[in-house]
Design an enzyme around this catalytic site. Structure first.
Site, PDB file in Angstrom:
ATOM      1  N   GLU A   1       0.796  -1.152  -0.096  1.00  0.00           N
ATOM      2  CA  GLU A   1      -0.007   0.146   0.110  1.00  0.00           C
ATOM      3  C   GLU A   1       0.800   1.136   0.000  1.00  0.00           C
ATOM      4  O   GLU A   1       0.556   2.330  -0.605  1.00  0.00           O
ATOM      5  CB  GLU A   1      -1.002   0.112   1.111  1.00  0.00           C
ATOM      6  CG  GLU A   1      -2.063  -1.103   1.048  1.00  0.00           C
ATOM      7  CD  GLU A   1      -1.782  -2.154   1.859  1.00  0.00           C
ATOM      8  OE1 GLU A   1      -2.670  -3.062   1.832  1.00  0.00           O
ATOM      9  OE2 GLU A   1      -0.407  -2.393   2.034  1.00  0.00           O
TER      10      GLU A   1
ATOM     11  N   PHE B   1     -12.107  -6.220  13.791  1.00  0.00           N
ATOM     12  CA  PHE B   1     -11.042  -6.950  13.047  1.00  0.00           C
ATOM     13  C   PHE B   1     -10.728  -5.950  11.949  1.00  0.00           C
ATOM     14  O   PHE B   1     -11.728  -5.586  10.916  1.00  0.00           O
ATOM     15  CB  PHE B   1     -11.422  -8.183  12.203  1.00  0.00           C
ATOM     16  CG  PHE B   1     -10.497  -8.998  11.556  1.00  0.00           C
ATOM     17  CD1 PHE B   1      -8.998  -9.511  11.957  1.00  0.00           C
ATOM     18  CD2 PHE B   1     -10.459  -8.872  10.124  1.00  0.00           C
ATOM     19  CE1 PHE B   1      -8.240  -9.769  11.150  1.00  0.00           C
ATOM     20  CE2 PHE B   1      -9.606  -9.441   9.264  1.00  0.00           C
ATOM     21  CZ  PHE B   1      -8.438  -9.903   9.755  1.00  0.00           C
ATOM     22  N   GLN B   2      -9.392  -5.758  11.965  1.00  0.00           N
ATOM     23  CA  GLN B   2      -8.885  -4.484  10.901  1.00  0.00           C
ATOM     24  C   GLN B   2      -9.317  -3.340  10.843  1.00  0.00           C
ATOM     25  O   GLN B   2      -9.578  -2.571  10.063  1.00  0.00           O
ATOM     26  CB  GLN B   2      -9.005  -5.288   9.339  1.00  0.00           C
ATOM     27  CG  GLN B   2      -8.022  -6.303   9.325  1.00  0.00           C
ATOM     28  CD  GLN B   2      -7.873  -6.601   7.755  1.00  0.00           C
ATOM     29  OE1 GLN B   2      -8.562  -6.514   6.939  1.00  0.00           O
ATOM     30  NE2 GLN B   2      -6.610  -7.470   7.499  1.00  0.00           N
TER      31      GLN B   2
ATOM     32  N   LYS C   1     -17.881  -0.278   5.014  1.00  0.00           N
ATOM     33  CA  LYS C   1     -18.496  -1.380   4.429  1.00  0.00           C
ATOM     34  C   LYS C   1     -19.949  -1.496   4.040  1.00  0.00           C
ATOM     35  O   LYS C   1     -20.389  -1.770   3.189  1.00  0.00           O
ATOM     36  CB  LYS C   1     -18.251  -2.718   4.740  1.00  0.00           C
ATOM     37  CG  LYS C   1     -18.061  -3.920   3.764  1.00  0.00           C
ATOM     38  CD  LYS C   1     -17.448  -5.157   4.210  1.00  0.00           C
ATOM     39  CE  LYS C   1     -17.429  -6.315   3.081  1.00  0.00           C
ATOM     40  NZ  LYS C   1     -16.507  -7.500   3.593  1.00  0.00           N
TER      41      LYS C   1
ATOM     42  N   MET D   1      23.641   8.919   3.077  1.00  0.00           N
ATOM     43  CA  MET D   1      23.752  10.018   3.769  1.00  0.00           C
ATOM     44  C   MET D   1      24.084  10.250   5.359  1.00  0.00           C
ATOM     45  O   MET D   1      24.633  10.966   5.936  1.00  0.00           O
ATOM     46  CB  MET D   1      22.613  10.977   3.725  1.00  0.00           C
ATOM     47  CG  MET D   1      22.522  12.312   3.739  1.00  0.00           C
ATOM     48  SD  MET D   1      23.673  13.582   3.042  1.00  0.00           S
ATOM     49  CE  MET D   1      22.891  13.695   1.427  1.00  0.00           C
TER      50      MET D   1
END
Length: 585
Positions: free
Chosen positions: A70, A132-133, A182, A492
């Protein structure tokens, strides 16, 4: 390949001759809003909570590019927006999918890049129950977006997306997000979303106050040592041509910020290239000695200014910006001009009573160019210099080649030793400094401009962070040349440790990295190894000729550092050209 609806050709022709089917669900309304906005590509990763939106996308002509992570989706959307000037779009599911977008959203926010993120969310009845999630995506992203929306109703979700799209593009561009429960996307609706429009309360200034413009023009005309500082806002406002016309008409030297690279052609005699911590010595000398600075579309960040007290100490500052919040935030503006960069430049052009009498100043700027050239040594008995690799690429590629980078030493060399002449050809992470930006950004850039060559310079550390994106470039058959400037270190960090931490190289050396040419082949790309000057041009040409993604593993001098360098918070006029000078500042 990018996914589109698997519809027989006959059906496609039939549908193209009829009007769009009416929406019946919230998810279809979301996709219709994107279609109304002219979206061509969406970058994303599937998941449970966003699945209804993906199902609605199945019947759309919008191209979906499944990314390998993602974060890559948000960076690809960001680069797509940088190159096209229009908002890039990314999808992710709830919870970890949404949080994986956060780095890319924050990056877009810091650089004012237009992005719209659409995230799935658990059904509204479960919000706040640690389902969940589930995560509070709006709460997480509000500080790093122009606006984050929680879509609460199937009838209005399409308009939420339309407004978010418009807001990402309006005024000072930036990211927006719509969180999509959803049940809202699955819910029934017959409401067609409207065209993208910003909220009624959102106002964008166009022209600056005429009186302020006149005063600023007179100050600039009276200056003995004028400079123009062109920031990223010039490119975002499509004001590069207006800037070039203004600077050339009034014969004023031009410095760019790092995000402003490409806004003024670096091969022009008035160009001093870019200023700041690793900018050219002549640009920093001009800033330190100017008596009047016309700064356009810049927020005066610390990597540009060094110590604010020592930045342009003798200058009257004319600051042009579309965002009033930037005026006098970091550097005091004697002449604040709030408005669109292109419109304000037109106003200034008309208001200028004459060109500044600055022949001696231009001669002085040329003297600084001669005194502090951007050069380097290439001894035969030392490893390959990264600057040489960048310069050879620049000479062998068209002027409109798009250069993408990750973040680190390679980013600085790519910005210093490539000659940029066109806007929207430099795509990098500036304000957030996101390692891993380069691989997915090159994907977004190539899809945004398929007829332009795309070269991505990366470091070994930065490349490893998003290397999985190579699988996407291979699947999409994208002709991108990736160049890993490989010094087996987070270069760096290692440079700073050597310069400011007595050489204590804690966790900065990477002697365990893979062979990137073989890794590229494992992904299905073409791999090359570059270790000496003898085959630089030949390898570059072979990689460019390959029709698909290629990776050049360029083994560079591990001791090479980036110079010039202004120490953090230092005086721009006191820069080091080598390690010995750094010890003396």
């Amino acid at each position: 390949m990018s996914e589109r609806a698997s519809v027989p050709k006959e059906a496609e022709e039939t549908e193209s001759e009829t009007e769009q089917e009416p929406v019946t669900t919230g998810a279809q309304s979301v996709i219709r809003a994107l279609e109304n906005a002219g979206t061509d590509y969406v970058f994303g990763v599937q998941g449970g909570a966003i699945m209804p939106v993906y199902d609605a996308l199945y019947d759309s002509d919008i191209n979906h590019v499944t990314m390998a992570h993602e974060q890559g989706a948000s960076h690809a959307a960001d680069a797509y927006g940088v190159v096209t000037g229009d908002p890039g779009v990314c999808f992710a599911t709830s919870g970890p999918g949404a949080t994986n977008l956060v780095t890319g959203i924050a990056d877009a926010n810091m650089d004012s890049d237009p992005v719209i993120a659409l995230t799935g969310q658990v059904p509204t009845e479960f919000v706040g129950n640690d389902a969940f999630q589930e995560t509070d995506t709006v709460g997480i992203t509000q500080p790093i977006t122009k606006e984050s929306y929680f879509a609460a109703d199937s009838d209005t979700v399409g308009d939420d997306v339309s407004e978010a799209f418009a807001l990402a593009d309006a005024g000072r561009q930036g990211p927006t997000l719509v969180d999509l429960p959803k049940d809202v996307t699955q819910g029934e609706t017959e409401v067609e979303p409207g065209r993208p429009e910003t909220p009624e309360t959102y106002e964008v200034p166009e022209e600056a106050d005429d009186g302020n413009v006149q005063e600023a023009a007179e100050a600039l005309a009276e200056a003995d040592r004028p400079v123009i500082l062109s920031g990223g806002g010039v490119i975002k406002a499509n004001a590069s041509n207006a800037l070039r016309e203004f600077a050339m008409e009034y014969d004023i030297p031009v410095i760019t910020t790092m995000p402003g690279i490409g806004s003024f052609p670096e091969d022009h005699e008035l160009s001093l290239e870019w200023a700041g911590m690793h900018g050219t010595g002549y640009a920093n000398m001009a800033i330190s000695n100017t008596d009047c600075m016309l700064a356009i579309g810049t927020r005066f960040d610390d990597r540009l200014t060094g110590g604010v007290d020592s930045f342009a100490p003798d200058a009257e500052v004319i600051h042009v910006d579309i965002d009033p919040a930037e005026i006098s935030k970091n550097v005091y503006a004697d002449y604040p001009l709030i408005g669109d960069a292109r419109e304000v430049l037109r106003q200034l052009f008309d208001a200028m009573p004459r060109a500044p009498d600055a022949d001696e100043w231009r001669d002085q700027c040329q003297t600084w160019k001669d005194e502090y050239p951007m050069d380097y040594d290439t001894p035969d008995d030392e490893p390959l210099k990264p600057q040489y690799v960048v310069e050879q690429f620049s000479e062998m590629t068209p002027d409109d080649t798009i250069v993408c980078t990750g973040v680190g030493q390679h980013q600085m060399w790519a910005s210093q030793f490539w000659e940029y002449t066109e806007p929207r050809t430099w795509v990098s992470s500036h304000g957030l400094g996101t390692m891993g930006y380069g691989v997915p950004a090159a994907i977004g850039a190539k899809l945004a401009a398929p007829d332009q060559e795309v070269v991505c310079f990366d470091g070994d550390g930065s490349f490893l962070m998003t290397v999985q994106g190579l699988s996407v470039a291979v699947r999409e058959q994208l002709d991108i040349t990736y160049v890993v400037l490989n010094n087996e270190a987070v270069g760096m960090v290692r440079q700073w440790q050597d310069g400011f931490y007595e050489g204590r190289r804690m966790a900065s050396e990477y002697p365990w990295i893979p062979q990137f040419d073989k890794l590229a082949e494992a992904f299905g790309a073409r791999g090359f190894t570059l270790e000496s000057y003898e085959n630089v041009e030949e390898t570059i040409q072979e990689a460019r000729d390959y029709d698909g993604p290629s990776v050049i593993d360029a083994h560079i001098d591990p001791g090479e550092n980036v110079f010039p360098m202004v120490p953090s918070g230092g005086d721009n006029g006191q820069f080091a050209l080598n390690e010995d000078q750094l010890d003396m500042i």
